[in-house]
Design an enzyme around this catalytic site. Structure first.
Site, PDB file in Angstrom:
ATOM      1  N   GLY A 187       0.759  -1.250   0.000  1.00 41.33           N
ATOM      2  CA  GLY A 187       0.000   0.000   0.000  1.00 41.33           C
ATOM      3  C   GLY A 187       0.782   1.287   0.000  1.00 41.33           C
ATOM      4  O   GLY A 187       0.182   2.362  -0.090  1.00 41.33           O
ATOM      5  N   CYS A 227     -13.021   4.849 -28.421  1.00 39.57           N
ATOM      6  CA  CYS A 227     -14.331   5.441 -28.616  1.00 39.57           C
ATOM      7  C   CYS A 227     -15.087   5.536 -27.288  1.00 39.57           C
ATOM      8  O   CYS A 227     -16.042   4.805 -27.031  1.00 39.57           O
ATOM      9  CB  CYS A 227     -15.085   4.575 -29.624  1.00 39.57           C
ATOM     10  N   ARG A 241      -5.680   3.661 -15.409  1.00 39.69           N
ATOM     11  CA  ARG A 241      -5.763   4.288 -14.076  1.00 39.69           C
ATOM     12  C   ARG A 241      -6.400   5.678 -14.086  1.00 39.69           C
ATOM     13  O   ARG A 241      -7.247   5.971 -13.237  1.00 39.69           O
ATOM     14  CB  ARG A 241      -4.392   4.333 -13.399  1.00 39.69           C
TER      15      ARG A 241
HETATM   16  C1  LIG Z   1      -3.902  -7.956  -0.251  1.00 37.58           C
HETATM   17  C2  LIG Z   1      -3.043  -7.025  -1.007  1.00 37.58           C
HETATM   18  N1  LIG Z   1      -1.731  -7.003  -0.748  1.00 37.58           N
HETATM   19  C3  LIG Z   1      -0.902  -6.173  -1.409  1.00 37.58           C
HETATM   20  C4  LIG Z   1      -1.369  -5.311  -2.378  1.00 37.58           C
HETATM   21  C5  LIG Z   1      -0.412  -4.402  -3.077  1.00 37.58           C
HETATM   22  O1  LIG Z   1      -0.658  -3.071  -2.784  1.00 37.58           O
HETATM   23  P1  LIG Z   1       0.290  -1.938  -3.358  1.00 37.58           P
HETATM   24  O2  LIG Z   1       0.467  -2.199  -4.790  1.00 37.58           O
HETATM   25  O3  LIG Z   1      -0.438  -0.678  -3.094  1.00 37.58           O
HETATM   26  O4  LIG Z   1       1.574  -2.018  -2.590  1.00 37.58           O
HETATM   27  C6  LIG Z   1      -2.723  -5.300  -2.679  1.00 37.58           C
HETATM   28  C7  LIG Z   1      -3.253  -4.354  -3.669  1.00 37.58           C
HETATM   29  O5  LIG Z   1      -4.242  -3.706  -3.522  1.00 37.58           O
HETATM   30  C8  LIG Z   1      -3.587  -6.186  -1.982  1.00 37.58           C
HETATM   31  O6  LIG Z   1      -4.904  -6.211  -2.231  1.00 37.58           O
END
Ligand SMILES: Cc1ncc(COP(=O)(O)O)c(C=O)c1O
Length: 480
Positions: free
Chosen positions: A300, A407, A375
């Site tokens: 995250g 489109c 995105r």
């Molecule tokens: C369970 C889980 N772990 C890890 C990640 C990786 O997150 P990020 O790419 O933000 O580090 C995600 C992505 O949403 C996820 O759902």
């Protein structure tokens, strides 16, 4: 309501009518005894804190030369790469930047027992996976095919974690056979994991994915650790899950607790808040006799999409904020980075097809689109855009929407970008395209998925994935 909620109000048992129907027939005791965590002394601080990270500005690997005004990556002119490849748009990566990103995590984790589980969903290029595996990463998987791919790329199954709110029985059987960690996401998921253990004849190492109810302060589509999320188990039902695990000693071994708050998080205090809660859960789980050793805080960490000189938290900032908690409980730490390992290593390189105006708005129309990179359309995400070569001296600087040929009015890569009016055929990059771009690409409008290249340590450019072709598409109809 976010985690700070716990500071002021006691937990309520849920009134949700679903509460009853969630009983799986599989477990004989339908009574749900709400788990009563003690949060009195927890120090949760994300909402209160505006603390900037301590570290300095990030150096991007794609940078404009102040001398000649061209965009370079690892010493190569992107313009030259664009002229030399077979087709545009294409994804261009810096392999050394991938290495540097992994090293940043490895260095940050020094002194801890840890697994860096790369989240394959961010980018599933096979060559990139092999490289990440060689650098020591494990893998985080959200489907049976991601698990198969990880195994093909040589990942050590004991460094792999299978996540997901709708894991299929056949995929769980493969996970059980291969000995990967499996996260329990719900009552029916636990039921399926038990079945998978029986079918495969293997006991499964499981972590409970607990929804800590921490607000990650990100776009709602990438928030996963708050109350309204579809992911994880409700924290007040923890006792039910512990009892369920206890009643399956031959099938399940509880080894840890997992949470994943969301993505693009730029305040590390949020991770700390979650870790405080998770460690508290671990204490209470251990108090019931479970020997659990793993804390998985998910992925995250956000990156610098804006290129505006912001100082964002680094992997070290992230790990340092949970280090003492992890050491104090003698835990192994699992992290699941995707974006922060791969996003900033890559650009989508496009060519300008033309420039137009509708009288109110100016448009730069490029050959890339929402099909290759969704995105901006999906999350209204900002990705930095610039031309790969210096502007002509007479080029007027204007405000443009950068759009593709698909489109759909949602087909944009950037809105209201100030750019020198580009010539037809000029190169234009969308930065930070390594994560959730190619892995989300589609063939909408029959724009076939683009090829991918990387620049190696020695400055050579190699293709790391073929572009898809019309012939590939027609193959799905052969013999029908
Ligand atoms: C369970 C889980 N772990 C890890 C990640 C990786 O997150 P990020 O790419 O933000 O580090 C995600 C992505 O949403 C996820 O759902």
């Amino acid at each position: 309501m976010a985690a700070t909620h716990f500071l002021s109000q006691p937990l309520k048992t849920h009134q949700n009518p679903l509460h009853k129907s969630l009983k799986t027939p599989f477990f004989s005791n339908p009574k749900i005894i709400p788990f009563k965590p003690t949060f009195k002394n927890l120090n949760l601080r994300a909402i209160l804190s505006e603390t900037p990270a301590k570290t300095q500005k990030f150096e991007h690997c794609f940078t404009k030369s102040e001398q000649d005004g061209y965009l370079y990556c690892e010493g190569l002119k992107v313009q030259d790469v664009m002229e030399s490849v077979e087709r545009r748009p294409f994804y261009l990566y810096s392999k050394p930047q991938i290495t540097r990103n992994v090293e940043a995590y490895v260095e940050a984790l020094e002194g801890l027992n840890s697994i860096i589980g790369y989240a394959i969903k961010a980018n599933n290029n096979f060559k990139i996976l092999e490289h990440l595996r060689q650098l020591g990463c494990g893998a985080v998987l959200v489907s049976g095919n991601e698990l198969r791919l990880a195994l093909r790329a040589g990942f050590d199954p004991t460094k792999c974690i299978f996540n997901g709110n709708g894991k299929l029985l056949e995929d769980l059987v493969l996970a059980a056979q291969e000995g990967v960690f499996v996260n329990v996401d719900s009552e029916f998921d636990l039921d399926n994991i038990v079945s998978a253990a029986r079918i495969s004849g293997k006991k499964v190492n499981v972590l409970l994915r607990i929804n800590p109810d921490v607000d990650p302060q990100v776009h709602p589509y990438v928030a996963t650790g708050n109350k309204s999320s579809k992911f994880g188990i409700r924290n007040e039902k923890l006792q039910w899950f512990l009892d369920a695990v206890k009643s399956h000693p031959n099938e399940l071994k509880l080894v840890g607790a997992h949470c994943h708050l969301g993505s693009t998080i730029t305040k590390v205090d949020i991770f700390r808040d979650a870790a405080v809660l998770m460690v508290n859960y671990i204490d209470q789980i251990r108090a019931q006799g479970f020997e659990i050793d793993y804390l998985n805080i998910g992925g995250g960490l956000g990156i610098d999409y804006y290129h505006a000189g912001a100082i964002l938290p680094t992997p070290r900032d992230l790990i340092d904020t949970v280090r003492e908690l992890v050491l104090s409980r003698k835990l192994n730490l699992i992290i699941e980075p995707g974006r922060s390992l791969i996003a900033n290593t890559c650009c989508l390189v496009n060519r300008v097809t033309g420039v137009k105006t509708n009288g109110a708005k100016n448009f730069v129309v490029i050959d890339g689109s929402m099909a290759e990179l969704i995105r901006p359309s999906l999350y209204d995400a900002y990705q930095h855009i610039e031309l790969v070569s210096p502007a002509q001296p007479d080029a007027e600087v204007s405000t443009f929407d950068v759009v593709g040929p698909v489109c759909e009015s949602a087909d944009f890569l950037g809105k209201e970008r100030e750019l020198p009016t580009p010539a037809r055929g000029a190169g234009l990059v969308v930065h930070d395209a390594g994560a959730y771009c190619m892995s989300m690409a589609s063939t909408y409008n029959l724009k076939m998925r683009p090829p991918e290249y990387w620049i190696d340590e020695d400055g050579t450019v190699s293709k790391i994935r073929h572009g898809e072709t019309f012939a590939d598409h027609m193959r799905y109809f052969e013999g029908l």
